[in-house]
Design a protein around this motif. Structure first.
Motif, PDB file in Angstrom:
ATOM      1  N   PHE A 139       0.838  -1.194   0.000  1.00 40.27           N
ATOM      2  CA  PHE A 139       0.000   0.000   0.000  1.00 40.27           C
ATOM      3  C   PHE A 139       0.875   1.247   0.000  1.00 40.27           C
ATOM      4  O   PHE A 139       0.611   2.207  -0.731  1.00 40.27           O
ATOM      5  N   ILE A 178      -7.214   0.972  -4.755  1.00 44.32           N
ATOM      6  CA  ILE A 178      -7.779   1.544  -3.538  1.00 44.32           C
ATOM      7  C   ILE A 178      -8.972   2.417  -3.924  1.00 44.32           C
ATOM      8  O   ILE A 178      -9.047   2.940  -5.038  1.00 44.32           O
ATOM      9  N   GLU A 381      -8.558   0.278   1.112  1.00 42.22           N
ATOM     10  CA  GLU A 381      -7.461  -0.506   0.537  1.00 42.22           C
ATOM     11  C   GLU A 381      -7.638  -1.989   0.794  1.00 42.22           C
ATOM     12  O   GLU A 381      -6.715  -2.785   0.583  1.00 42.22           O
TER      13      GLU A 381
END
Length: 467
Positions: A139, A178, A381
């Motif tokens: 991420f 996301i 996410e």
């Protein structure tokens, strides 16, 4: 004594990770830690409870800042992401005043990735400044590379069929995006790009993962290459940092029931505080749990399509279940409609699996207990997290399509549950074994000489919290 200042963004999903980071810094480094909590103002009761729980430990000084008014600068229909970023921006004067009132000035300031706009305060006060990413390194890599993608990609990301490449990392497929990347015309996308641009302006990044868990992605963030040139600053993997079992009062009904179950026999089902499902999906999930033949503990939220005012009343919530479901599964399952202590539940010996929305905090709470996961990602996410858990780490199974795009049928639910709980087939056995391996790894990294322990000490020396 050295003094570290942490600034928490509004919302439990941001507040709790910062509070737990503060607790870890204090207990491991033996330094003074002050947490300034920017709260939502409209629903601060649970935030206040979380603050009091951490403050009661005596490891951190926690100050709940007065809420700031952003109604004039944020549209009523703005996303949660946008509202939080704007509240952090508006709270700068309040944070500055709080720092000025401190008798001992902090030497370092830590914000989460939604609070990067606060870093100018650290510059003005002569503090080092760091960003805490309470998620995984994949991420983080996407966040850092998003400003590059923003310049080179035309049109909407969701329309691109081929996975987007991030140098040195797993590519981002259409089902991994996301939530803030789904509409580039929305203000929340621009705010997300801005966060990616501001993170490299820090002195470094703390990320809630560990070397052994993400040994493929972390090197790409550090070694000489395109991604590290975007990063510009050091990355410290200091996870897992999770909530500890410190409840003074437990819901007796839950634990009395769990105590009667066999070891590793119960599937824990919880989709987070915001994890509501449609009435049809609630029905299919219920029927799938029943069809699986496995014991379950289900923390149930009111279905999104159920008519009537929002309520926690048991009868209103359970009205979304199939007729006779509670009677047919009595003894086999327990449906809970009030708040449930997730960390303590996952710590109970009877829990053998977790059907989860894959929020990173929940993921870590599960992995540190050796509990494999049925991935049910819903938003934010979580889609990325589900892919990471299934395709790279190997501790989860996931649905054939995103639950946000269609209804997952009862037969598929039952199959996924049995694979995790009964270890059906070679895949199921490998997943359960891998979950136990990750649990052992998560404990080892925080022993003296472990990777996260060493990384935290290196960070503390870098920002002069330790001599």
């Amino acid at each position: 004594m050295a003094h570290a200042l942490l600034v928490a963004s509004p919302g439990l999903g941001h507040l709790i990770p910062i509070l737990e980071l503060g607790n870890r810094l204090s207990s491991v480094l033996n330094i003074r830690v002050t947490v300034l909590a920017v709260t939502t103002g409209s629903s601060s009761l649970t935030e206040t409870e979380a603050i009091r729980a951490v403050a009661a430990r005596g490891t951190c000084e926690v100050t709940e800042l007065p809420p700031v008014d952003t109604d004039h600068s944020v549209e009523p229909n703005a996303t949660v992401f946008t509202k939080i970023v704007e509240k952090m921006r508006a709270a700068k004067p309040v944070v500055q005043d709080a720092i000025k009132s401190m008798t001992q000035k902090p030497t370092v300031m830590i914000v989460d990735f939604l609070g990067t706009g606060m870093m100018s305060i650290a510059d003005d006060a002569g503090m080092a400044k760091y960003v805490y990413v309470a998620s995984n390194s994949w991420f983080l890599a996407l966040m850092m590379y998003l400003p590059v993608l923003d310049k080179v990609v035309e049109g909407e990301y969701i329309d691109i069929k081929e996975p987007m490449k991030i140098p040195g990392c797993r590519s981002i497929g259409p089902d991994d995006l996301i939530e803030t990347m789904l509409d580039r015309s929305n203000r929340h996308y621009r705010e997300c790009v801005r966060c990616g641009e501001e993170i490299p302006m820090s002195d470094g990044i703390l990320v809630n993962t560990w070397e052994e868990l993400e040994g493929k992605t972390l090197p790409a963030l550090r070694e000489d290459g395109e991604l590290s040139r975007v990063m510009k600053v050091p990355v410290y993997a200091i996870g897992p940092i999770v909530r500890s079992n410190e409840l003074t009062k437990r819901p007796n009904s839950i634990f009395e029931w769990l105590d009667k179950q066999q070891e590793r026999s119960v599937l824990y089902v919880c989709l987070g505080s915001g994890g509501t499902l449609s009435l049809k999906q609630t029905t299919e999930l219920a029927c799938g749990l029943e069809l699986s033949g496995q014991s379950f503990l289900w923390v149930l939220r009111r279905p999104t399509s159920y008519l009537g005012e929002s309520s926690t009343d048991d009868d209103l919530v359970s009205a979304g279940l199939p007729e006779g479901f509670l009677d047919r599964t009595r003894g086999m399952g327990l449906v809970v409609t009030e708040w449930a202590p997730q960390v303590e539940i996952l710590s109970h010996g009877s829990i053998g699996g977790f059907l989860s929305h894959c929020g990173w905090s929940s993921v870590l709470e599960s992995l540190t207990k050796g509990v494999p996961i049925v991935a049910w990602p819903l938003y934010a996410e979580q889609w990325m997290n589900a892919t990471l858990l299934t395709e790279e780490i190997g501790v989860a199974v996931r649905t054939s399509e995103l639950p946000s795009k269609g209804v997952i049928g009862r037969e598929e639910v039952a199959s996924l549950v049995r694979k995790i709980m009964a270890g059906e087939g070679e895949e199921g056995r490998k997943i359960r074994a891998k979950a136990e391996e990750v649990r052992v790894s998560s404990e080892r990294v925080w022993t003296q000489g472990g990777s996260s322990y060493y990384s935290l000490l290196e960070w503390a020396k870098q920002c002069r919290l330790l001599s």
